[in-house]
Design an enzyme around this catalytic site. Structure first.
Site, PDB file in Angstrom:
ATOM      1  N   HIS A 185      82.785  -7.679 -38.919  1.00 54.00           N
ATOM      2  CA  HIS A 185      82.097  -8.647 -39.773  1.00 54.00           C
ATOM      3  C   HIS A 185      82.199  -8.139 -41.208  1.00 54.00           C
ATOM      4  O   HIS A 185      81.728  -7.055 -41.534  1.00 54.00           O
ATOM      5  CB  HIS A 185      80.643  -8.819 -39.349  1.00 54.00           C
ATOM      6  CG  HIS A 185      80.474  -9.602 -38.087  1.00 54.00           C
ATOM      7  ND1 HIS A 185      79.501  -9.320 -37.158  1.00 54.00           N
ATOM      8  CD2 HIS A 185      81.172 -10.662 -37.605  1.00 54.00           C
ATOM      9  CE1 HIS A 185      79.600 -10.181 -36.146  1.00 54.00           C
ATOM     10  NE2 HIS A 185      80.603 -10.996 -36.397  1.00 54.00           N
ATOM     11  N   GLU A 188      79.482  -6.334 -43.585  1.00 54.41           N
ATOM     12  CA  GLU A 188      78.767  -5.159 -43.088  1.00 54.41           C
ATOM     13  C   GLU A 188      79.418  -3.887 -43.626  1.00 54.41           C
ATOM     14  O   GLU A 188      79.977  -3.069 -42.904  1.00 54.41           O
ATOM     15  CB  GLU A 188      78.720  -5.203 -41.555  1.00 54.41           C
ATOM     16  CG  GLU A 188      77.957  -6.431 -41.055  1.00 54.41           C
ATOM     17  CD  GLU A 188      78.063  -6.674 -39.560  1.00 54.41           C
ATOM     18  OE1 GLU A 188      78.643  -5.830 -38.842  1.00 54.41           O
ATOM     19  OE2 GLU A 188      77.559  -7.711 -39.095  1.00 54.41           O
ATOM     20  N   ARG A 243      81.241 -13.352 -43.810  1.00 55.21           N
ATOM     21  CA  ARG A 243      81.149 -12.683 -42.505  1.00 55.21           C
ATOM     22  C   ARG A 243      82.418 -12.829 -41.682  1.00 55.21           C
ATOM     23  O   ARG A 243      82.835 -11.911 -40.985  1.00 55.21           O
ATOM     24  CB  ARG A 243      79.967 -13.289 -41.746  1.00 55.21           C
ATOM     25  CG  ARG A 243      79.879 -12.984 -40.254  1.00 55.21           C
ATOM     26  CD  ARG A 243      78.693 -13.752 -39.668  1.00 55.21           C
ATOM     27  NE  ARG A 243      78.655 -13.767 -38.210  1.00 55.21           N
ATOM     28  CZ  ARG A 243      77.928 -12.954 -37.467  1.00 55.21           C
ATOM     29  NH1 ARG A 243      77.199 -12.011 -38.045  1.00 55.21           N
ATOM     30  NH2 ARG A 243      77.921 -13.062 -36.147  1.00 55.21           N
ATOM     31  N   ARG A 261      82.838 -13.611 -31.903  1.00 52.73           N
ATOM     32  CA  ARG A 261      82.566 -14.690 -30.956  1.00 52.73           C
ATOM     33  C   ARG A 261      83.880 -15.240 -30.400  1.00 52.73           C
ATOM     34  O   ARG A 261      83.893 -16.260 -29.724  1.00 52.73           O
ATOM     35  CB  ARG A 261      81.800 -15.836 -31.631  1.00 52.73           C
ATOM     36  CG  ARG A 261      80.447 -15.462 -32.206  1.00 52.73           C
ATOM     37  CD  ARG A 261      79.430 -15.095 -31.144  1.00 52.73           C
ATOM     38  NE  ARG A 261      78.118 -14.837 -31.739  1.00 52.73           N
ATOM     39  CZ  ARG A 261      77.722 -13.677 -32.250  1.00 52.73           C
ATOM     40  NH1 ARG A 261      78.577 -12.638 -32.242  1.00 52.73           N
ATOM     41  NH2 ARG A 261      76.525 -13.524 -32.766  1.00 52.73           N
ATOM     42  N   HIS A 312      78.582  -2.032 -36.191  1.00 56.16           N
ATOM     43  CA  HIS A 312      78.103  -3.147 -37.004  1.00 56.16           C
ATOM     44  C   HIS A 312      76.929  -2.684 -37.866  1.00 56.16           C
ATOM     45  O   HIS A 312      76.500  -1.547 -37.816  1.00 56.16           O
ATOM     46  CB  HIS A 312      77.623  -4.295 -36.099  1.00 56.16           C
ATOM     47  CG  HIS A 312      78.679  -4.929 -35.268  1.00 56.16           C
ATOM     48  ND1 HIS A 312      79.200  -6.175 -35.547  1.00 56.16           N
ATOM     49  CD2 HIS A 312      79.309  -4.514 -34.139  1.00 56.16           C
ATOM     50  CE1 HIS A 312      80.106  -6.494 -34.639  1.00 56.16           C
ATOM     51  NE2 HIS A 312      80.194  -5.496 -33.776  1.00 56.16           N
ATOM     52  N   GLU A 386      74.379  -1.162 -34.249  1.00 57.78           N
ATOM     53  CA  GLU A 386      73.929  -1.849 -35.463  1.00 57.78           C
ATOM     54  C   GLU A 386      73.271  -0.762 -36.321  1.00 57.78           C
ATOM     55  O   GLU A 386      72.234  -0.217 -35.958  1.00 57.78           O
ATOM     56  CB  GLU A 386      72.919  -2.958 -35.141  1.00 57.78           C
ATOM     57  CG  GLU A 386      73.478  -4.130 -34.357  1.00 57.78           C
ATOM     58  CD  GLU A 386      74.233  -5.123 -35.221  1.00 57.78           C
ATOM     59  OE1 GLU A 386      74.328  -4.905 -36.446  1.00 57.78           O
ATOM     60  OE2 GLU A 386      74.739  -6.115 -34.661  1.00 57.78           O
TER      61      GLU A 386
END
Length: 425
Positions: A185, A188, A243, A261, A312, A386
């Site tokens: 992403h 990030e 993103r 996704r 992430h 994360e």
């Protein structure tokens, strides 16, 4: 108040400013933190998320009353959104009052650091860097450790940028390997910056740290620092909050697909959108994005990866499959135990608190994710981090937190890799 009229008014004003970016009057405004207190609140927030008319950017998503929901709201939509929340008695407060100010400060720091590095000729691991600088530094790392590190071209991106993975290996053919990626992403940044630091750490610790030396004596490590190069460049040149990838979508002015996704794991299911303008658009079909396909092809052609770890930000979580369904995986107990041990190692440095669990149960249901795909093809040790923080800065983590974030994450990552080494399958 007629909220449907508000929605129409703001939809029109935003659409005429262009669908590609959130340029509606002011690109970056406030980030609201919402603390849903009931399932009805969650339902209302999901409806808000599903309507792109207000051009809201959900940094975290409505799934349960346990975790807050962070929404970046452009100036044009701010009055209507706050009125909506107040009318439905949904508690919220302003988490970031002036997002544009943070973006401006960050960009100033990037430019000043680039000038400083031109003078010193040394990369500052406590700073954010452009793609070109990172790729150039990769060459420097390979030149400094030619018998250990190589730069592997796995393909090119949609906009024809090279996609490089660093391979750490002491020799041998098709040895068991560990995959680590960052920056899938684009916005990030701390994930990419941490990966740069960790690449240097692996190279310099070999022959010094017995654990790293033992690990690389038995396995290879592939580290992809920038998994979404087009999006990453775009965050530096045009839209810091971008993103997705930068591919064109047939029949839509909106560009890009959410590359997490787009994997062939419950593709198109809950937690992904069929709307090309959505931040979580899953794409026209699984692996439609060349960036995803390049990684898939490498993993499958290699055939001997034993771990798949994706980095992430933000929220301070260590997760394992599944995301596309909420049922337990066969190796649930083992992966949960490994994750909790890894988080204890991470917390030992600065006391940073992480939560551990499956994607679906710890945050929300999300289909088409990378670690669900890797687990489904037989890579048992599949995890996603994360990183910092829990919302004070969100995606704009100050550069002075890069090295502390990377250092503590390294302890968790090293624990997982040691476990993979010691538990072959």
């Amino acid at each position: 108040m007629d909220y449907s009229l508000d929605l129409y008014t703001y939809r029109v004003s935003c659409m005429v400013s262009g669908a590609d970016d959130m340029n509606c009057e002011c690109r970056y405004k406030q980030v609201l933190r919402i603390n849903a207190q009931s399932e009805e609140h969650i339902k209302l927030l999901k409806e808000l998320e599903g309507d792109d008319g207000w051009q809201l950017d959900f940094w975290t998503h409505p799934a349960s009353t346990v975790r807050p929901v962070d929404i970046h709201v452009p100036l044009s939509s701010l009055p209507a959104v706050t009125n909506f929340l107040q009318a439905h008695n949904i508690p919220f407060y302003t988490m970031i009052d002036d997002l544009q100010k943070l973006v401006d400060e960050e960009q100033k720091g990037v430019k000043l650091n680039a000038i400083r590095e031109q003078s010193t000729k040394n990369l500052d691991f406590g700073a954010y860097h452009t793609l070109d600088t990172i790729y150039s530094w990769m060459d420097t790392l390979v030149a400094a450790h030619p018998s250990l590190v190589s730069k592997v071209l796995i393909g090119t991106s949609y906009e024809r940028r090279p996609m490089y993975a660093l391979k750490f290996s002491t020799g041998g053919t098709n040895r068991p390997a560990i995959w680590v990626d960052a920056g899938i992403h684009a916005r990030e940044w701390v994930s990419t910056a941490s990966a740069v630091w960790m690449a240097d750490k692996i190279a310099t610790d070999y022959g010094v740290d017995p654990s790293v030396t033992s690990l690389l004596g038995q396995m290879d490590i592939y580290l992809m620092i920038v998994t979404n190069p087009d999006g990453y460049v775009y965050t530096h040149t045009s839209n810091r909050m971008w993103r997705k990838t930068r591919s064109e979508n047939a029949g839509s002015l909106c560009r890009g697909v959410d590359p997490n996704r787009n994997w062939d794991a419950g593709f198109g299911g809950p937690g992904a959108s069929k709307d090309p303008c959505s931040e979580s658009y899953h794409g026209p079909h699984a692996m439609s994005e060349i960036e995803v396909k390049n990684v898939v092809d490498l993993i499958q052609s290699h055939g001997n990866f034993k771990a798949f770890i994706s980095i992430h930000a933000y929220s301070q979580l260590l997760m394992y499959p599944y995301g596309y369904v909420c049922s337990n995986i066969p190796h649930q107990n083992e992966l949960d135990s490994v994750g909790r041990s890894a988080v204890r190692a991470l917390s030992s440095l600065y006391g940073t608190s992480y939560s551990v669990g499956s994607i679906c149960n710890i945050i929300y249901q999300a289909s088409g994710g990378s670690i669900d795909w890797s687990y489904d093809i037989g890579i048992k040790y599949s995890f996603a981090f994360e990183l910092r923080d829990t919302g004070l800065y969100g995606f704009l983590l100050p550069a002075n937190q890069i090295i502390p974030t990377a250092s503590e994450t390294w302890l968790a990552l090293k624990h997982i890799m040691e476990y993979v080494r010691d538990n072959p399958y």
